[in-house]
Scaffold this motif. Structure first.
Motif, PDB file in Angstrom:
ATOM      1  N   GLN A  57       7.570   6.609  -5.440  1.00 35.63           N
ATOM      2  CA  GLN A  57       6.288   5.888  -5.451  1.00 35.63           C
ATOM      3  C   GLN A  57       6.306   4.762  -6.498  1.00 35.63           C
ATOM      4  O   GLN A  57       5.779   3.662  -6.254  1.00 35.63           O
ATOM      5  CB  GLN A  57       5.141   6.856  -5.731  1.00 35.63           C
TER       6      GLN A  57
ATOM      7  N   GLU B 111       8.324   1.889  -5.207  1.00 38.05           N
ATOM      8  CA  GLU B 111       7.580   1.176  -4.160  1.00 38.05           C
ATOM      9  C   GLU B 111       6.466   0.320  -4.767  1.00 38.05           C
ATOM     10  O   GLU B 111       6.221  -0.806  -4.304  1.00 38.05           O
ATOM     11  CB  GLU B 111       7.004   2.186  -3.162  1.00 38.05           C
ATOM     12  N   ASP B 112       5.837   0.831  -5.838  1.00 39.13           N
ATOM     13  CA  ASP B 112       4.779   0.042  -6.507  1.00 39.13           C
ATOM     14  C   ASP B 112       5.355  -1.199  -7.184  1.00 39.13           C
ATOM     15  O   ASP B 112       4.708  -2.256  -7.244  1.00 39.13           O
ATOM     16  CB  ASP B 112       4.050   0.903  -7.560  1.00 39.13           C
TER      17      ASP B 112
ATOM     18  N   LYS C 232       5.558  -3.932  -4.699  1.00 36.18           N
ATOM     19  CA  LYS C 232       4.399  -4.136  -3.832  1.00 36.18           C
ATOM     20  C   LYS C 232       3.981  -5.605  -3.878  1.00 36.18           C
ATOM     21  O   LYS C 232       3.843  -6.191  -4.955  1.00 36.18           O
ATOM     22  CB  LYS C 232       3.241  -3.238  -4.257  1.00 36.18           C
TER      23      LYS C 232
ATOM     24  N   SER D 254       7.473  -8.270  -0.711  1.00 37.83           N
ATOM     25  CA  SER D 254       8.363  -7.999   0.405  1.00 37.83           C
ATOM     26  C   SER D 254       9.179  -9.227   0.799  1.00 37.83           C
ATOM     27  O   SER D 254      10.303  -9.114   1.278  1.00 37.83           O
ATOM     28  CB  SER D 254       7.552  -7.519   1.621  1.00 37.83           C
TER      29      SER D 254
ATOM     30  N   ARG E  97      14.668   0.819  -5.017  1.00 39.19           N
ATOM     31  CA  ARG E  97      13.631   1.415  -4.160  1.00 39.19           C
ATOM     32  C   ARG E  97      14.245   2.340  -3.117  1.00 39.19           C
ATOM     33  O   ARG E  97      13.776   3.469  -2.920  1.00 39.19           O
ATOM     34  CB  ARG E  97      12.818   0.312  -3.488  1.00 39.19           C
TER      35      ARG E  97
END
Length: 376
Positions: A141, A144-145, A148, A151, A162
């Motif tokens: 997580q 991924e943060d 964020k 992309s 990641r």
């Protein structure tokens, strides 16, 4: 030759020279030192012995009077009682047996617990897997943060971090599921209603493996009679045909049933032939308890032929020239060629060669020949 041998033996005992000649029925004996009376006696003995040796023996036989009747054409085969629902239940892993909830012969319901392994270590492994999953989940997580909203401009380093975190989380999740399955399969449960036919071990406390702990279950409601029919006869068998079952355990009481299913794939018999499995339904008979593995015979009724000449099946003999029977005529045996039709275990249809009222020999002896004298 037998007569000459016997007379020679008689003359050998006499204190005189004997010259014996046989020319048809005339016998000439030269005995210079013997009286005419004794000579006549010996000639008489020789004649009696000749007729005794040369006469044909009388063969005792059992006969059957040919008549019209009914023939039930059928296929007979041996088999045994089997079950559609039967299973040998074992543990997937090894461990200490902590609980056994059944005994041999006990009735169980579907999903009922039967036996259980000690789960202390399995629970610990599950908790460890859960803790690892939580840790890897948090790391994934965070990774991924960190990316964020990026992309479009995510760097290769960020992507690598990641993805590594996500893979570690997924692997940890799989470890949790595996630990859950180990806990689940530490308990054996019944997959269907039935009776316990084997419970080993029958008590807790021993260390077991998947090979040493076996709990067998069978559902008597799914019993059927299993038999095999050869490939030359299988095309005559149809689903729904009447069957007469004779079980060894109930020899005095045959059961009427029917063909329930015919196998598609062939099997190899014990003698190396090709056959097909035939499943025969068992009747619901009050007071009769069928058991797994009971042996017996099935007579599958193919068709019924009425108002035809018939003889016992064991009176018909086959050779390279076809079928024949032995008929009694004026006290002697006569070989008669016949044309046969349908047959059952007991009777065979005769299409030609015999007439109603003829006497045929049942189970003719191997020594019988044309012209043999017979006694009924």
């Amino acid at each position: 030759m037998k007569l000459i041998f016997l007379i020679r033996r008689i003359f050998y005992l006499l204190p005189s020279q004997v010259c014996f000649e046989l020319n048809y029925l005339r016998i000439r004996v030269k005995m210079p030192f013997m009286s005419k009376k004794l000579t006549k006696v010996l000639i008489g003995i020789g004649i009696v012995l000749f007729f005794f040796v040369s006469r044909k023996p009388v063969i005792k036989v059992e006969t059957f009077k040919v008549g019209k009747g009914e023939i039930i054409e059928s296929i007979s085969s041996s088999g045994r009682i089997d079950a559609q629902e039967k299973a040998d239940l074992t543990f997937q892993g090894s461990g200490r047996l902590s609980w056994v909830g059944v005994k041999e012969g006990a009735a169980v319901k579907k999903y009922q617990a039967i036996a259980k392994l000690d789960t202390v270590l399995l629970n610990a492994a599950y908790q460890e897997a859960m803790n690892s999953y939580r840790s890897y989940e948090a790391a994934a997580q965070k990774a991924e943060d960190d990316v964020k909203g990026h992309s479009a401009d995510e760097t290769f380093t960020q992507k690598s971090t990641r993805m590594a975190a996500q893979v570690a989380r997924d692997n940890a999740y799989d470890a949790v599921k595996a630990a859950e399955q180990s806990l689940k399969f530490a308990t054996i449960t019944a997959p269907f209603n039935g009776l316990i036919t084997k419970a080993e071990p029958a008590f807790p406390g021993s260390n077991v493996t998947s090979a040493t702990a076996v709990y067998s279950l069978v559902n008597p409601e799914t019993f059927y009679f299993s038999t095999e029919v050869g490939e030359t006869d299988i095309t005559k068998v149809k689903v729904g045909q009447k069957v007469i079952l004779s079980l060894d355990a109930f020899s005095e009481k045959p059961f009427e049933s029917f063909v329930e299913n015919i196998g598609i794939a062939s099997v190899i018999t014990s003698t190396g032939g090709t056959a097909y499995k035939v499943k025969i339904s068992l009747p619901k008979t009050e007071g009769v308890n069928f058991r797994l593995g009971m042996n017996g015979d099935a007579e599958i009724i193919i068709k019924t032929i009425t108002d035809v000449l018939s003889v016992p099946s064991d009176s018909v003999v086959e050779d390279n020239n076809g079928s024949f029977v032995w008929v009694v005529k004026a006290g002697k045996a006569k070989k008669v060629k016949v044309e046969v039709g349908g047959s059952s275990v007991e009777s065979t249809e005769i299409k030609s060669g015999l007439s109603e009222g003829d006497l045929v020999i049942v189970g003719p002896p191997a020594a019988i020949k044309n012209g043999s004298k017979v006694k009924i």
